[in-house]
Design a protein around this motif. Structure first.
Motif, mmCIF file in Angstrom:
data_model
loop_
_atom_site.group_PDB
_atom_site.id
_atom_site.type_symbol
_atom_site.label_atom_id
_atom_site.label_comp_id
_atom_site.label_asym_id
_atom_site.label_seq_id
_atom_site.Cartn_x
_atom_site.Cartn_y
_atom_site.Cartn_z
ATOM 1 N N ARG A 171 -1.981 5.678 9.930
ATOM 2 C CA ARG A 171 -2.165 4.265 10.261
ATOM 3 C C ARG A 171 -1.282 3.387 9.381
ATOM 4 N NH1 ARG A 171 -8.352 3.571 9.964
ATOM 5 N NH2 ARG A 171 -8.332 5.746 9.334
ATOM 6 N N LEU A 172 -1.165 3.732 8.105
ATOM 7 C CA LEU A 172 -0.273 2.971 7.219
ATOM 8 C C LEU A 172 1.164 3.051 7.716
ATOM 9 C CD1 LEU A 172 0.325 1.236 4.763
ATOM 10 C CD2 LEU A 172 0.429 3.343 3.394
ATOM 11 N N TRP A 173 1.591 4.210 8.194
ATOM 12 C CA TRP A 173 2.944 4.358 8.734
ATOM 13 C C TRP A 173 3.159 3.368 9.875
ATOM 14 C CZ3 TRP A 173 5.139 5.433 13.424
ATOM 15 C CH2 TRP A 173 6.501 5.763 13.418
ATOM 16 N N VAL A 174 2.172 3.272 10.797
ATOM 17 C CA VAL A 174 2.271 2.341 11.925
ATOM 18 C C VAL A 174 2.325 0.901 11.416
ATOM 19 C CG1 VAL A 174 1.062 1.426 13.960
ATOM 20 C CG2 VAL A 174 1.167 3.899 13.584
ATOM 21 N N PHE A 175 1.436 0.537 10.491
ATOM 22 C CA PHE A 175 1.418 -0.829 9.955
ATOM 23 C C PHE A 175 2.719 -1.173 9.230
ATOM 24 C CE2 PHE A 175 -3.439 -0.392 9.642
ATOM 25 C CZ PHE A 175 -3.627 -0.993 10.876
ATOM 26 N N ARG A 176 3.273 -0.223 8.485
ATOM 27 C CA ARG A 176 4.540 -0.497 7.784
ATOM 28 C C ARG A 176 5.686 -0.710 8.767
ATOM 29 N NH1 ARG A 176 5.988 2.604 2.312
ATOM 30 N NH2 ARG A 176 4.352 1.787 0.974
ATOM 31 N N LYS A 177 5.708 0.081 9.845
ATOM 32 C CA LYS A 177 6.749 -0.111 10.862
ATOM 33 C C LYS A 177 6.610 -1.484 11.506
ATOM 34 C CE LYS A 177 8.995 3.713 10.519
ATOM 35 N NZ LYS A 177 10.306 3.698 9.890
ATOM 36 N N LEU A 178 5.364 -1.909 11.792
ATOM 37 C CA LEU A 178 5.154 -3.245 12.352
ATOM 38 C C LEU A 178 5.650 -4.324 11.386
ATOM 39 C CD1 LEU A 178 1.596 -2.842 13.911
ATOM 40 C CD2 LEU A 178 3.742 -3.241 15.163
ATOM 41 N N THR B 16 2.374 -9.218 8.881
ATOM 42 C CA THR B 16 2.640 -9.523 7.478
ATOM 43 C C THR B 16 1.520 -9.041 6.580
ATOM 44 O OG1 THR B 16 1.714 -11.739 7.701
ATOM 45 C CG2 THR B 16 4.118 -11.507 7.957
ATOM 46 N N LYS B 17 0.281 -9.094 7.084
ATOM 47 C CA LYS B 17 -0.863 -8.625 6.297
ATOM 48 C C LYS B 17 -1.860 -7.943 7.220
ATOM 49 C CE LYS B 17 -0.649 -11.763 2.441
ATOM 50 N NZ LYS B 17 -1.413 -12.564 1.491
ATOM 51 N N ILE B 18 -2.628 -7.037 6.634
ATOM 52 C CA ILE B 18 -3.697 -6.371 7.365
ATOM 53 C C ILE B 18 -4.972 -6.451 6.545
ATOM 54 C CG2 ILE B 18 -2.223 -4.791 8.680
ATOM 55 C CD1 ILE B 18 -2.899 -2.628 6.552
ATOM 56 N N ILE C 211 0.855 -1.192 0.000
ATOM 57 C CA ILE C 211 0.000 0.000 0.000
ATOM 58 C C ILE C 211 0.885 1.234 0.000
ATOM 59 C CG2 ILE C 211 -1.861 1.205 1.200
ATOM 60 C CD1 ILE C 211 -2.354 -1.563 2.658
ATOM 61 N N ARG C 212 0.514 2.217 -0.775
ATOM 62 C CA ARG C 212 1.309 3.442 -0.872
ATOM 63 C C ARG C 212 0.605 4.614 -0.208
ATOM 64 N NH1 ARG C 212 4.192 3.222 -6.740
ATOM 65 N NH2 ARG C 212 4.955 1.086 -6.573
ATOM 66 N N PHE C 213 1.423 5.566 0.208
ATOM 67 C CA PHE C 213 0.936 6.790 0.840
ATOM 68 C C PHE C 213 0.395 7.736 -0.225
ATOM 69 C CE2 PHE C 213 4.440 5.200 3.492
ATOM 70 C CZ PHE C 213 3.836 5.173 4.736
ATOM 71 N N SER C 214 -0.695 8.408 0.074
ATOM 72 C CA SER C 214 -1.249 9.370 -0.882
ATOM 73 C C SER C 214 -0.655 10.768 -0.694
ATOM 74 C CB SER C 214 -2.775 9.446 -0.745
ATOM 75 O OG SER C 214 -3.137 9.889 0.549
ATOM 76 N N GLN C 215 -0.054 11.004 0.467
ATOM 77 C CA GLN C 215 0.494 12.327 0.744
ATOM 78 C C GLN C 215 2.004 12.269 0.882
ATOM 79 O OE1 GLN C 215 -2.143 13.018 4.158
ATOM 80 N NE2 GLN C 215 -3.064 14.669 2.974
#
Length: 155
Positions: free
Chosen positions: A68-75, A82-84, A10-14
């Motif tokens: 939230r994506l930042w947190v999931f990527r760090k995890l 591995t997946k969300i 998943i990519r960041f939009s900002q």
């Protein structure tokens, strides 16, 4: 429609994000690094974080839920996810699509906060530092499986 994706898919939009969650959320003004700390320490569970919404743009998944994506990527980087489970959306408003690098990374406008995640070593790392790739360490988190022990974040 719900589906499972790796956070790295998943990519960041900002191009940049604030270091604290929005005042509209249940965890208003909490630094994203503190949420990451709580997840790593087991004080809160990933299943209690609302699923992010993703949009397909030319075969690439993007989200406006960038913190939230930042947190999931760090995890994921730390071997804890591995997946969300994500929800499929249909569009990202053009004013929210400010990425300058195709959403591959995002800049934090301030320090993320927290401290545990900054020194945390992945449980998947061996002595040489390479990441093990065994299926037994693979996890798929769904947003209805666990109960959180703490009411500090999303719980």
């Amino acid at each position: 429609m719900n589906m499972d994706l790796r956070p790295s898919q998943i990519r960041f939009s900002q191009d940049s994000i604030n270091n604290k969650f929005d005042k509209k959320s249940a965890h208003a003004k909490r630094p994203i690094g503190e949420t990451l700390d709580a997840l790593l320490k087991g004080e809160c569970d990933i299943s209690h974080i609302p699923p992010i919404t993703v949009v397909d743009r030319d075969g690439v998944w993007f989200t406006v839920d960038n913190r939230r994506l930042w947190v999931f990527r760090k995890l994921e980087e730390l071997g804890k996810c591995t997946k969300i489970s994500v929800k499929k959306g249909y569009r990202i408003p053009s004013k929210k699509f400010t990425t300058v690098n195709e959403g591959r990374s995002v800049t934090l406008r301030h320090d993320a906060g927290g401290s545990h995640w900054k020194v945390y070593r992945s449980s998947n790392e061996n002595i040489t530092g390479s990441v093990a790739t065994t299926e037994s360490r693979s996890r798929v988190y769904r947003h209805d499986r666990y109960r959180c022990r703490m009411r500090y974040y999303w719980c």
